[in-house]
Design a protein around this motif. Structure first.
Motif, PDB file in Angstrom:
ATOM      1  N   VAL A  69       0.844  -1.206   0.000  1.00  0.00           N
ATOM      2  CA  VAL A  69       0.000   0.000   0.000  1.00  0.00           C
ATOM      3  C   VAL A  69       0.877   1.252   0.000  1.00  0.00           C
ATOM      4  O   VAL A  69       0.662   2.177  -0.786  1.00  0.00           O
ATOM      5  N   LYS A  70       1.909   1.267   0.845  1.00  0.00           N
ATOM      6  CA  LYS A  70       2.760   2.469   0.906  1.00  0.00           C
ATOM      7  C   LYS A  70       3.531   2.675  -0.402  1.00  0.00           C
ATOM      8  O   LYS A  70       3.764   3.806  -0.820  1.00  0.00           O
ATOM      9  N   ALA A  71       3.905   1.554  -1.045  1.00  0.00           N
ATOM     10  CA  ALA A  71       4.682   1.650  -2.285  1.00  0.00           C
ATOM     11  C   ALA A  71       3.903   2.324  -3.405  1.00  0.00           C
ATOM     12  O   ALA A  71       4.486   2.818  -4.369  1.00  0.00           O
ATOM     13  N   LEU A  72       2.584   2.358  -3.299  1.00  0.00           N
ATOM     14  CA  LEU A  72       1.785   2.993  -4.356  1.00  0.00           C
ATOM     15  C   LEU A  72       1.793   4.515  -4.245  1.00  0.00           C
ATOM     16  O   LEU A  72       1.234   5.204  -5.110  1.00  0.00           O
ATOM     17  N   ASN A  73       2.419   5.046  -3.184  1.00  0.00           N
ATOM     18  CA  ASN A  73       2.545   6.507  -3.014  1.00  0.00           C
ATOM     19  C   ASN A  73       1.209   7.233  -3.121  1.00  0.00           C
ATOM     20  O   ASN A  73       1.084   8.200  -3.875  1.00  0.00           O
ATOM     21  N   LEU A  74       0.223   6.749  -2.396  1.00  0.00           N
ATOM     22  CA  LEU A  74      -1.090   7.387  -2.426  1.00  0.00           C
ATOM     23  C   LEU A  74      -1.033   8.704  -1.665  1.00  0.00           C
ATOM     24  O   LEU A  74      -0.228   8.867  -0.741  1.00  0.00           O
ATOM     25  N   SER A  75      -1.886   9.641  -2.046  1.00  0.00           N
ATOM     26  CA  SER A  75      -1.950  10.912  -1.321  1.00  0.00           C
ATOM     27  C   SER A  75      -3.115  10.863  -0.350  1.00  0.00           C
ATOM     28  O   SER A  75      -4.040  10.054  -0.504  1.00  0.00           O
ATOM     29  N   GLU A  76      -3.062  11.786   0.621  1.00  0.00           N
ATOM     30  CA  GLU A  76      -4.144  11.827   1.600  1.00  0.00           C
ATOM     31  C   GLU A  76      -5.464  12.085   0.870  1.00  0.00           C
ATOM     32  O   GLU A  76      -5.517  12.940  -0.021  1.00  0.00           O
ATOM     33  N   GLY A  77      -6.477  11.326   1.230  1.00  0.00           N
ATOM     34  CA  GLY A  77      -7.782  11.520   0.590  1.00  0.00           C
ATOM     35  C   GLY A  77      -8.008  10.630  -0.622  1.00  0.00           C
ATOM     36  O   GLY A  77      -9.135  10.503  -1.111  1.00  0.00           O
ATOM     37  N   ASP A  78      -6.954  10.003  -1.124  1.00  0.00           N
ATOM     38  CA  ASP A  78      -7.148   9.048  -2.228  1.00  0.00           C
ATOM     39  C   ASP A  78      -8.003   7.891  -1.731  1.00  0.00           C
ATOM     40  O   ASP A  78      -7.885   7.479  -0.574  1.00  0.00           O
ATOM     41  N   GLU A  79      -8.837   7.369  -2.619  1.00  0.00           N
ATOM     42  CA  GLU A  79      -9.727   6.278  -2.201  1.00  0.00           C
ATOM     43  C   GLU A  79      -9.178   4.911  -2.624  1.00  0.00           C
ATOM     44  O   GLU A  79      -8.650   4.773  -3.726  1.00  0.00           O
ATOM     45  N   VAL A  80      -9.326   3.956  -1.724  1.00  0.00           N
ATOM     46  CA  VAL A  80      -8.888   2.586  -2.003  1.00  0.00           C
ATOM     47  C   VAL A  80     -10.085   1.666  -1.772  1.00  0.00           C
ATOM     48  O   VAL A  80     -10.654   1.634  -0.676  1.00  0.00           O
ATOM     49  N   ILE A  81     -10.456   0.936  -2.807  1.00  0.00           N
ATOM     50  CA  ILE A  81     -11.594   0.021  -2.700  1.00  0.00           C
ATOM     51  C   ILE A  81     -11.097  -1.333  -2.203  1.00  0.00           C
ATOM     52  O   ILE A  81     -10.102  -1.859  -2.716  1.00  0.00           O
ATOM     53  N   LEU A  82     -11.788  -1.870  -1.206  1.00  0.00           N
ATOM     54  CA  LEU A  82     -11.391  -3.184  -0.666  1.00  0.00           C
ATOM     55  C   LEU A  82     -12.623  -3.879  -0.089  1.00  0.00           C
ATOM     56  O   LEU A  82     -13.643  -3.239   0.163  1.00  0.00           O
ATOM     57  N   PRO A  83     -12.510  -5.201   0.124  1.00  0.00           N
ATOM     58  CA  PRO A  83     -13.689  -5.909   0.639  1.00  0.00           C
ATOM     59  C   PRO A  83     -13.908  -5.614   2.118  1.00  0.00           C
ATOM     60  O   PRO A  83     -12.937  -5.427   2.861  1.00  0.00           O
ATOM     61  N   SER A  84     -15.156  -5.606   2.554  1.00  0.00           N
ATOM     62  CA  SER A  84     -15.429  -5.454   3.984  1.00  0.00           C
ATOM     63  C   SER A  84     -15.110  -6.757   4.711  1.00  0.00           C
ATOM     64  O   SER A  84     -14.630  -6.736   5.834  1.00  0.00           O
ATOM     65  N   PHE A  85     -15.365  -7.879   4.050  1.00  0.00           N
ATOM     66  CA  PHE A  85     -15.153  -9.196   4.679  1.00  0.00           C
ATOM     67  C   PHE A  85     -13.713  -9.644   4.426  1.00  0.00           C
ATOM     68  O   PHE A  85     -13.399 -10.209   3.367  1.00  0.00           O
ATOM     69  N   CYS A  86     -12.827  -9.338   5.359  1.00  0.00           N
ATOM     70  CA  CYS A  86     -11.416  -9.726   5.208  1.00  0.00           C
ATOM     71  C   CYS A  86     -10.718  -9.574   6.555  1.00  0.00           C
ATOM     72  O   CYS A  86     -11.326  -9.124   7.522  1.00  0.00           O
ATOM     73  N   ILE A  87      -9.433  -9.928   6.587  1.00  0.00           N
ATOM     74  CA  ILE A  87      -8.640  -9.709   7.796  1.00  0.00           C
ATOM     75  C   ILE A  87      -8.234  -8.243   7.857  1.00  0.00           C
ATOM     76  O   ILE A  87      -8.032  -7.603   6.820  1.00  0.00           O
ATOM     77  N   ILE A  88      -8.066  -7.736   9.058  1.00  0.00           N
ATOM     78  CA  ILE A  88      -7.817  -6.300   9.239  1.00  0.00           C
ATOM     79  C   ILE A  88      -6.495  -5.844   8.597  1.00  0.00           C
ATOM     80  O   ILE A  88      -6.338  -4.669   8.255  1.00  0.00           O
ATOM     81  N   SER A  89      -5.567  -6.789   8.398  1.00  0.00           N
ATOM     82  CA  SER A  89      -4.279  -6.468   7.757  1.00  0.00           C
ATOM     83  C   SER A  89      -4.452  -5.751   6.423  1.00  0.00           C
ATOM     84  O   SER A  89      -3.593  -4.980   6.009  1.00  0.00           O
ATOM     85  N   VAL A  90      -5.554  -6.034   5.738  1.00  0.00           N
ATOM     86  CA  VAL A  90      -5.773  -5.488   4.392  1.00  0.00           C
ATOM     87  C   VAL A  90      -5.968  -3.971   4.447  1.00  0.00           C
ATOM     88  O   VAL A  90      -5.593  -3.248   3.523  1.00  0.00           O
ATOM     89  N   ILE A  91      -6.502  -3.483   5.524  1.00  0.00           N
ATOM     90  CA  ILE A  91      -6.965  -2.094   5.563  1.00  0.00           C
ATOM     91  C   ILE A  91      -6.070  -1.169   6.406  1.00  0.00           C
ATOM     92  O   ILE A  91      -6.097   0.050   6.252  1.00  0.00           O
TER      93      ILE A  91
END
Ligand code: PLP
Length: 354
Positions: A69-91
């Motif tokens: 996630v950090k390697a993608l160099n996202l800026s504050e406020g950028d949106e990341v779509i992910l599943p709600s049903f997953c382990i917390i590590s994802v988010i």
């Protein structure tokens, strides 16, 4: 794993015989830290197994996701779509890094419902994290098409699908970056361990630096331009991983045999939704054997787990959805999205071994 109270532990790590010598060799040669040769060999073999140019071994699957996630160099406020049903590590790194997590519901396969994706994309969407969950890979074709159309990066969390294929390609080969975990319940274990896989050499270099406190080999040592982590994998872990990797196909075959045996034995048992053996062009990998209770069963999975524990059969509950995590609700996240119909958390339980 509590073997004293559980005759049938939920999972016991599987060793194939050659691992002991490989780990002993690290001690005999003194190569125990991340500098040792087994780390590079394990990376190179995992990269080729996953049809990737680069692999970066790290401390665990959560670390791999943090790095990705950090390697993608996202800026504050950028949106990341992910599943709600997953382990917390994802988010976690999405939230810590100041990006906005946008949750997608899961479908009957326990994976992200890809039919909802298009409606979640906005001009701020920068990444989608696909998490292959329990049995089958995410339906990657529409994900990749949407990502291409909108210029969105894809992270593939393949922790549970080591050795699985999707669309005829290995899991771990999709999107800009893939991640894996080698925790003892995975198809390859290094005790604790993880891996980031990618094709772009610059991205690989960035991941290597993030794994190692952002030391920059081109600069003076101990001068840092960014913050990373010590997420290095030791040579001891990599040696164990090399021994395990030799038997990955057998590990997958064993899981399929276990899964099919459960299905045969549980067939006809009232109240249970059993996992199918195939879906689209994929065969179930049975990372876990996950069952859900039918709505007609008048209790939740916790109750069934208590009965099984009394019979000394170990189980684990399903993941608990992100939109119901107290930590995020306290942060003010996911307000007003209680419309996610995700009931899997309450109704499901898993076993891994026989
Ligand atoms: C899909 C998925 N991603 C990430 C992780 C986290 O891996 P680790 O426990 O190695 O940090 C897990 C752990 O089970 C997982 O199932």
């Amino acid at each position: 794993m509590d073997l004293s109270t559980t005759a049938f532990a939920v999972n016991t790590p599987k060793f194939w015989g050659g691992e002991k010598e490989l780990v002993a060799d690290c001690i005999e040669t003194g190569w125990i830290s991340s500098e040792g040769p087994a780390v590079k060999e394990f990376e190179s073999k995992m990269a080729s197994r996953c049809s990737r140019r680069h692999a970066i071994a790290c401390a665990n699957g959560t670390a791999a996701l943090d790095i990705a996630v950090k390697a993608l160099n996202l800026s504050e406020g950028d949106e990341v779509i992910l599943p709600s049903f997953c382990i917390i590590s994802v988010i976690t790194q999405v939230v810590r890094g100041g990006s906005v997590p946008v949750l997608v519901d899961s479908d009957a396969t326990f994976n992200m419902d890809v039919s909802q994706l298009a409606s979640k994309i906005t001009p701020k969407t920068k990444a989608i994290i696909c998490v292959h969950t329990y049995h089958f890979p995410v339906d990657m074709e529409p994900v990749l098409a949407l990502a291409k159309e909108h210029g969105i990066k894809v992270i593939e969390d393949a922790a549970e699908m080591i050795g699985q294929t999707c669309l005829g390609r290995p899991c771990g080969s999709f999107g800009e970056i893939s991640t894996m975990s080698f925790y003892p319940n995975k198809h390859i274990t290094t005790g604790e361990g993880g891996m980031v896989l990618c094709d772009d050499p610059e991205l690989a270099e960035r991941c290597q630096q993030l794994r190692n406190l952002c030391f920059d080999p081109k600069k003076r040592r101990f001068v840092h331009e960014d913050l990373g982590w010590n997420y290095r994998m030791t040579n001891l872990q990599a040696a164990l991983g090399l021994g395990q990797l030799l038997h990955l196909d057998e590990a997958v075959q064993r899981k399929r045999e276990i899964g099919r045996l459960y299905s045969k034995l549980l067939k006809g048992c009232p109240g249970l939704i059993l996992p199918p053996d195939d879906l689209r062009s994929e065969t179930n990998i049975y990372w876990v054997y996950g069952v859900e209770l039918l709505p007609s069963v008048p209790c939740e999975a916790d109750e069934v787990m208590k009965h099984l524990a009394a019979a000394k059969v170990g189980t684990r509950p399903f993941f608990w959805p992100m939109h119901e995590q107290p930590v995020f609700l306290q942060m003010g996240l996911f307000k007003g999205i209680a419309n996610l119909s995700d009931e899997h958390g309450r109704r499901g339980l898993v076993r891994i071994d026989l």
